[in-house]
Write a protein that holds these residues in place. Structure first.
Motif, short mmCIF file in Angstrom:
data_model
loop_
_atom_site.label_atom_id
_atom_site.label_comp_id
_atom_site.label_asym_id
_atom_site.label_seq_id
_atom_site.Cartn_x
_atom_site.Cartn_y
_atom_site.Cartn_z
N SER A 16 -6.38 -5.28 3.33
CA SER A 16 -7.57 -5.38 4.16
C SER A 16 -8.85 -5.14 3.38
CB SER A 16 -7.49 -4.39 5.34
OG SER A 16 -7.66 -3.05 4.89
N GLN A 17 -8.71 -4.78 2.10
CA GLN A 17 -9.87 -4.47 1.26
C GLN A 17 -10.09 -5.58 0.23
OE1 GLN A 17 -11.80 -1.75 2.03
NE2 GLN A 17 -10.34 -1.64 3.73
N VAL A 28 -5.89 -6.51 8.54
CA VAL A 28 -4.70 -6.73 7.71
C VAL A 28 -4.13 -8.12 7.92
CG1 VAL A 28 -2.34 -5.95 7.23
CG2 VAL A 28 -4.15 -4.27 7.69
N ARG A 72 0.83 -1.22 0.00
CA ARG A 72 0.00 0.00 0.00
C ARG A 72 0.86 1.26 0.00
NH1 ARG A 72 -2.70 0.12 6.08
NH2 ARG A 72 -0.75 0.27 7.26
N ASP A 111 -4.29 -2.31 -0.67
CA ASP A 111 -4.49 -2.48 0.76
C ASP A 111 -5.08 -3.87 0.96
OD1 ASP A 111 -5.43 -2.52 3.37
OD2 ASP A 111 -6.26 -0.50 3.30
#
Length: 256
Positions: free
Chosen positions: A63-64, A112, A41, A61
């Motif tokens: 986490s997305q 994450v 990221r 990212d």
């Protein structure tokens, strides 16, 4: 001199590739002439890594969900397959007793370190299963096998990585895919230095020295390059019969 594993031409996706373990593994893979897909990221640091090592840089990212699916899609679009996956991106989070942590503190780390690893596994396995081959290495930690006061979100997330590794290995085995995880101990990285600063902002170097003294082998922190040595072996055919396992690299810290 680094050992060569004959990974030339293989398509390798590395998350958290801009620094630390990810950059160390990406550097070794570049030396093997693997086809790199570098994910991070941190756009500026990722660009610098890609310029040095070559390969495709994908800012994402982990986490997305859409961005995880996006980096996998970019790898397949560029190369048609994924052979190797170092599912590595992670954060340390804030250190504090549970009673002083917010749910947001927990969720940030979990998103994450655990959910990101799950989504990476899910997306990459969808590519590897039809191929009938592939190797995955997740980054856990010695935190996957022990507790630590004031570090509960990170500890929980790395326990989750171990569980995901074992489950994924069983699901992937019929398709000729191996899944393992590495469990680094005290390794001299940006994350480790940030943690020493959290433990004692007034004397982080003193914390670093004390932690070094606690390590049985060499009384020192390990290096990202030493972690990369283990990851490379696990990614290679030299570890053909190894799957579903946690591999400590901690200088003997957890031997007792």
């Amino acid at each position: 001199m680094s050992v060569k594993y004959g990974l030339d031409g293989q398509v390798a996706v590395v998350t958290g590739a801009a620094n630390g373990f990810g950059l160390a593994v990406a550097t070794r893979l570049a030396d093997e002439s693997a086809k790199l897909v570098l994910v991070d990221r941190d756009e500026q640091a990722l660009k610098a890594a890609a310029e040095k090592l070559g390969g495709l840089a994908v800012v994402a990212d982990v986490s997305q969900e859409s961005e995880v699916d996006g980096y996998v899609a970019a790898a397949v679009e560029a190369h048609g397959r994924i052979d190797l996956f170092f599912n590595n991106a992670g954060i340390e989070g804030r250190m504090a007793p549970m009673t002083e942590l917010s749910v947001a503190d927990f969720d940030r780390v979990w998103a994450v370190n655990a959910r990101g690893v799950f989504m990476g596994l899910r997306a990459v396995l969808k590519v590897m299963k039809p191929q009938g081959s592939g190797v995955i290495v997740n980054t856990a930690s010695m935190a996957a096998i022990k507790g630590a006061a004031t570090f509960s979100p990170y500890i929980a997330s790395k326990h989750a990585v171990l569980g995901l590794t074992k489950s994924a290995a069983l699901e992937a085995a019929p398709y000729g895919i191996r899944v393992n995880c590495v469990a680094p101990g005290h390794i001299d990285t940006r994350m480790a230095r940030d943690l020493t600063a959290q433990i004692d902002p007034a004397d982080p170097d003193g914390v670093f020295r004390a932690v070094s003294e606690s390590v049985p082998y060499g009384k020192r922190y390990g290096t990202a390059a030493e972690v990369a040595n283990l990851v490379m072996w696990l990614l290679s055919d030299e570890s053909e019969y190894v799957s579903g396992a946690l591999h400590l690299i901690d200088g003997g810290l957890n031997a007792g």
